[in-house]
Enzyme design. Structure first.
Site, PDB file in Angstrom:
ATOM      1  N   GLN A 234     -56.927 -28.501  31.747  1.00  0.00           N
ATOM      2  CA  GLN A 234     -57.888 -28.309  30.654  1.00  0.00           C
ATOM      3  C   GLN A 234     -59.250 -28.007  31.265  1.00  0.00           C
ATOM      4  O   GLN A 234     -59.685 -28.699  32.195  1.00  0.00           O
ATOM      5  CB  GLN A 234     -57.976 -29.561  29.785  1.00  0.00           C
ATOM      6  CG  GLN A 234     -56.696 -29.902  29.051  1.00  0.00           C
ATOM      7  CD  GLN A 234     -56.398 -28.967  27.882  1.00  0.00           C
ATOM      8  OE1 GLN A 234     -57.242 -28.174  27.480  1.00  0.00           O
ATOM      9  NE2 GLN A 234     -55.192 -29.058  27.348  1.00  0.00           N
ATOM     10  N   ASP A 284     -42.269 -28.274  31.231  1.00  0.00           N
ATOM     11  CA  ASP A 284     -43.177 -27.126  31.391  1.00  0.00           C
ATOM     12  C   ASP A 284     -42.435 -26.093  32.232  1.00  0.00           C
ATOM     13  O   ASP A 284     -41.626 -26.442  33.097  1.00  0.00           O
ATOM     14  CB  ASP A 284     -44.476 -27.536  32.101  1.00  0.00           C
ATOM     15  CG  ASP A 284     -45.581 -26.503  31.930  1.00  0.00           C
ATOM     16  OD1 ASP A 284     -46.478 -26.725  31.089  1.00  0.00           O
ATOM     17  OD2 ASP A 284     -45.539 -25.468  32.625  1.00  0.00           O
ATOM     18  N   ASP A 328     -48.099 -29.055  23.093  1.00  0.00           N
ATOM     19  CA  ASP A 328     -49.383 -28.422  23.430  1.00  0.00           C
ATOM     20  C   ASP A 328     -49.078 -27.011  23.947  1.00  0.00           C
ATOM     21  O   ASP A 328     -49.243 -26.721  25.139  1.00  0.00           O
ATOM     22  CB  ASP A 328     -50.101 -29.277  24.497  1.00  0.00           C
ATOM     23  CG  ASP A 328     -51.501 -28.764  24.810  1.00  0.00           C
ATOM     24  OD1 ASP A 328     -51.953 -27.786  24.189  1.00  0.00           O
ATOM     25  OD2 ASP A 328     -52.149 -29.354  25.700  1.00  0.00           O
ATOM     26  N   CYS A 355     -54.528 -24.592  20.651  1.00  0.00           N
ATOM     27  CA  CYS A 355     -55.755 -23.841  20.991  1.00  0.00           C
ATOM     28  C   CYS A 355     -55.824 -22.554  20.177  1.00  0.00           C
ATOM     29  O   CYS A 355     -56.642 -21.685  20.489  1.00  0.00           O
ATOM     30  CB  CYS A 355     -55.814 -23.555  22.494  1.00  0.00           C
ATOM     31  SG  CYS A 355     -54.380 -22.672  23.087  1.00  0.00           S
TER      32      CYS A 355
HETATM   33  C1  LIG Z   1     -52.099 -25.338  26.717  1.00  0.00           C
HETATM   34  S1  LIG Z   1     -51.216 -25.656  28.189  1.00  0.00           S
HETATM   35  C2  LIG Z   1     -50.924 -27.368  27.982  1.00  0.00           C
HETATM   36  C3  LIG Z   1     -50.988 -28.219  29.205  1.00  0.00           C
HETATM   37  C4  LIG Z   1     -51.134 -29.710  29.087  1.00  0.00           C
HETATM   38  N1  LIG Z   1     -50.642 -30.297  27.887  1.00  0.00           N
HETATM   39  C5  LIG Z   1     -52.542 -30.170  29.393  1.00  0.00           C
HETATM   40  O1  LIG Z   1     -53.196 -30.793  28.530  1.00  0.00           O
HETATM   41  O2  LIG Z   1     -53.023 -29.929  30.508  1.00  0.00           O
HETATM   42  C6  LIG Z   1     -49.698 -24.888  27.849  1.00  0.00           C
HETATM   43  C7  LIG Z   1     -48.636 -25.047  28.912  1.00  0.00           C
HETATM   44  O3  LIG Z   1     -47.427 -24.440  28.431  1.00  0.00           O
HETATM   45  C8  LIG Z   1     -46.706 -23.928  29.538  1.00  0.00           C
HETATM   46  N2  LIG Z   1     -45.752 -22.964  28.925  1.00  0.00           N
HETATM   47  C9  LIG Z   1     -45.993 -21.759  28.405  1.00  0.00           C
HETATM   48  N3  LIG Z   1     -44.886 -21.260  27.828  1.00  0.00           N
HETATM   49  C10 LIG Z   1     -43.904 -22.194  27.992  1.00  0.00           C
HETATM   50  C11 LIG Z   1     -42.536 -22.271  27.606  1.00  0.00           C
HETATM   51  N4  LIG Z   1     -41.952 -21.298  26.927  1.00  0.00           N
HETATM   52  N5  LIG Z   1     -41.847 -23.372  27.940  1.00  0.00           N
HETATM   53  C12 LIG Z   1     -42.441 -24.373  28.657  1.00  0.00           C
HETATM   54  N6  LIG Z   1     -43.735 -24.358  29.033  1.00  0.00           N
HETATM   55  C13 LIG Z   1     -44.461 -23.280  28.698  1.00  0.00           C
HETATM   56  C14 LIG Z   1     -47.755 -23.385  30.482  1.00  0.00           C
HETATM   57  O4  LIG Z   1     -47.279 -23.399  31.809  1.00  0.00           O
HETATM   58  C15 LIG Z   1     -48.916 -24.379  30.260  1.00  0.00           C
HETATM   59  O5  LIG Z   1     -48.882 -25.390  31.238  1.00  0.00           O
END
Ligand SMILES: C[S@@+](CC[C@H](N)C(=O)[O-])C[C@H]1O[C@@H](n2cnc3c(N)ncnc32)[C@H](O)[C@@H]1O
Length: 397
Positions: A234, A284, A328, A355
């Site tokens: 973040q 993730d 998230d 977001c």
């Molecule tokens: C907004 S970030 C959230 C990270 C975490 N919750 C934080 O607060 O630091 C979104 C995350 O989704 C992961 N991501 C994107 N598409 C995905 C998918 N289809 N399956 C699993 N993870 C995914 C990305 O690698 C990223 O770490």
């Protein structure tokens, strides 16, 4: 032609109406009377260029940023901070009313901290000895000597990079939230990497580590987290704690047996709430994130968390028996398969960290067939830009 701006759209552009169509005017505020020229018109909408102001809004402020209007980074430099926060709170209400028909008071007051120097990460682009941000809707580089969004340590590193830049193509700069540690990854050519090494803990030049350290460490609340260059973290140095506290308070006291943390990044939220439940399963798809996440569990002496490196949509149908789910996702929101399995898993509570308001509204419409929306709390994690973070709490009917 002369028009009066009625309100702002989701992206912070002024809205007026012309030829029975919606017309978007950048850098115009509600109540302002402006002269415009139509740039693009189709069946549904018009985009117009602002030529001059006939009557300016009292909410307009003098833009402190010298790159305002050129660089594509900020859209709300011209609005005072109170009004920016009101705009974001209202757009949460408007979008969710339109898509999900929620009551006005379901949206809580926006949480915000500092307007400036809040970012712990920046990516700059370079070409022909110039280093900076891309100009809005173009590949032209606007050279930057400092930026109001990033923290002071990043601005110091930008000034050093400007001294040693020979042909930098791209640079990623990240710091810990307290700015005590910094990490820089450069693609391209610099004249003196030893100078930069004095100002950062991790230095990567064209994929090669020039420092012995490979990650930086940051603290959020009483938890410590390591973060590698490719990992997600973040970007708001102070407000992330408030965001995570909100999730924590929703898990606290329930003694859930199993909590699912989907799109877990470096495991931050799962680790933050791990003391309040028996078991966490975190997913993730990024290898770098999950490597950091596993180390973060060790760093915090947490042994009730399991990490899976895969796409959520590949794994969600194999999960059983969860009491609460934290999601998230990236801006694209949840895919249809994931939503349908979330409903099948039927947890007592879903905590949706988002977001992107448009994909949030789309997903809430679907989830609200089986869940009541308890509340939505906006967080201004990205001041000066139109982006708005939020947490929605849903409870099983
Ligand atoms: C907004 S970030 C959230 C990270 C975490 N919750 C934080 O607060 O630091 C979104 C995350 O989704 C992961 N991501 C994107 N598409 C995905 C998918 N289809 N399956 C699993 N993870 C995914 C990305 O690698 C990223 O770490």
């Amino acid at each position: 032609m002369e028009v009066k701006i009625e309100k702002l759209d989701n992206y912070g552009r002024g809205i007026t109406y012309l030829n029975n169509k919606i017309c978007f005017v950048s850098n115009a505020l509600p109540g302002e009377i402006v002269l415009i020229e139509i740039e693009k018109e189709n069946r549904k909408y018009i985009e117009a260029k602002l030529l001059s102001y006939k009557n300016k809004s009292s909410n307009r402020i003098i833009e402190e940023c010298p790159y305002s209007g050129f660089c594509g980074g900020c859209q709300l430099n011209h609005i005072n901070y109170d009004d920016e926060n009101k705009f974001k709170e209202e757009k949460v209400r408007d979008i969710l009313k339109k898509f999900v028909n929620i009551d006005f008071d379901i949206v809580k007051s926006i949480v915000y901290h500092e307007r400036n120097h809040y970012r712990n990460k920046v990516i700059l682009h370079g070409k022909n000895g110039k280093l900076g941000y891309y100009k809005n809707k173009s590949n032209e580089i606007i050279p930057i000597t400092e930026c109001l969004l990033v923290n002071k340590r990043i601005n110091k590193i930008i000034s050093i990079l400007n001294q040693i830049n020979v042909n930098i193509e791209e640079v990623i700069i990240k710091t810990s939230n307290d700015q005590s540690q910094a990490m820089v990854s450069i693609s391209g050519e610099v004249s003196d990497d030893s100078l930069l090494l004095q100002y950062c803990d991790v230095l990567i030049l064209n994929g090669r580590y020039l420092s012995s350290k490979k990650y930086i460490e940051t603290k959020i609340g009483d938890k410590k987290y390591q973060e590698s260059i490719q990992s997600f973290f973040q970007i708001n140095t102070t407000l992330t704690k408030d965001l995570y506290d909100e999730v924590f308070n929703q898990i606290k006291g329930n003694r859930y047996q199993t909590v699912l943390d989907l799109y877990c990044g470096t495991g931050t939220i799962g680790i933050y709430v791990s003391g309040e439940c028996d078991k966490i399963i975190s997913i993730d798809c990024s290898f770098s994130n999950i490597e950091d996440a596993k180390n973060n569990a060790v760093l915090n002496k947490i042994d009730n968390i399991e990490f899976i490196c895969d796409k959520v949509e590949n794994r969600i149908d194999k999960i059983k028996g969860v009491n609460a789910i934290i999601v998230d996702p990236p801006r694209a929101g949840l895919d249809k398969k994931t939503i349908s399995y979330l409903k099948k898993l039927n947890p007592q509570k879903i905590i949706y960290v988002s977001c992107d308001l448009i994909t949030l509204a789309r997903d809430l419409k679907d989830l609200s067939e089986a869940y009541n929306i308890r509340y939505i709390k906006p967080f201004n994690m990205f001041p000066r830009t139109y982006h708005c973070e939020s947490i929605t709490v849903l409870e099983r009917r």
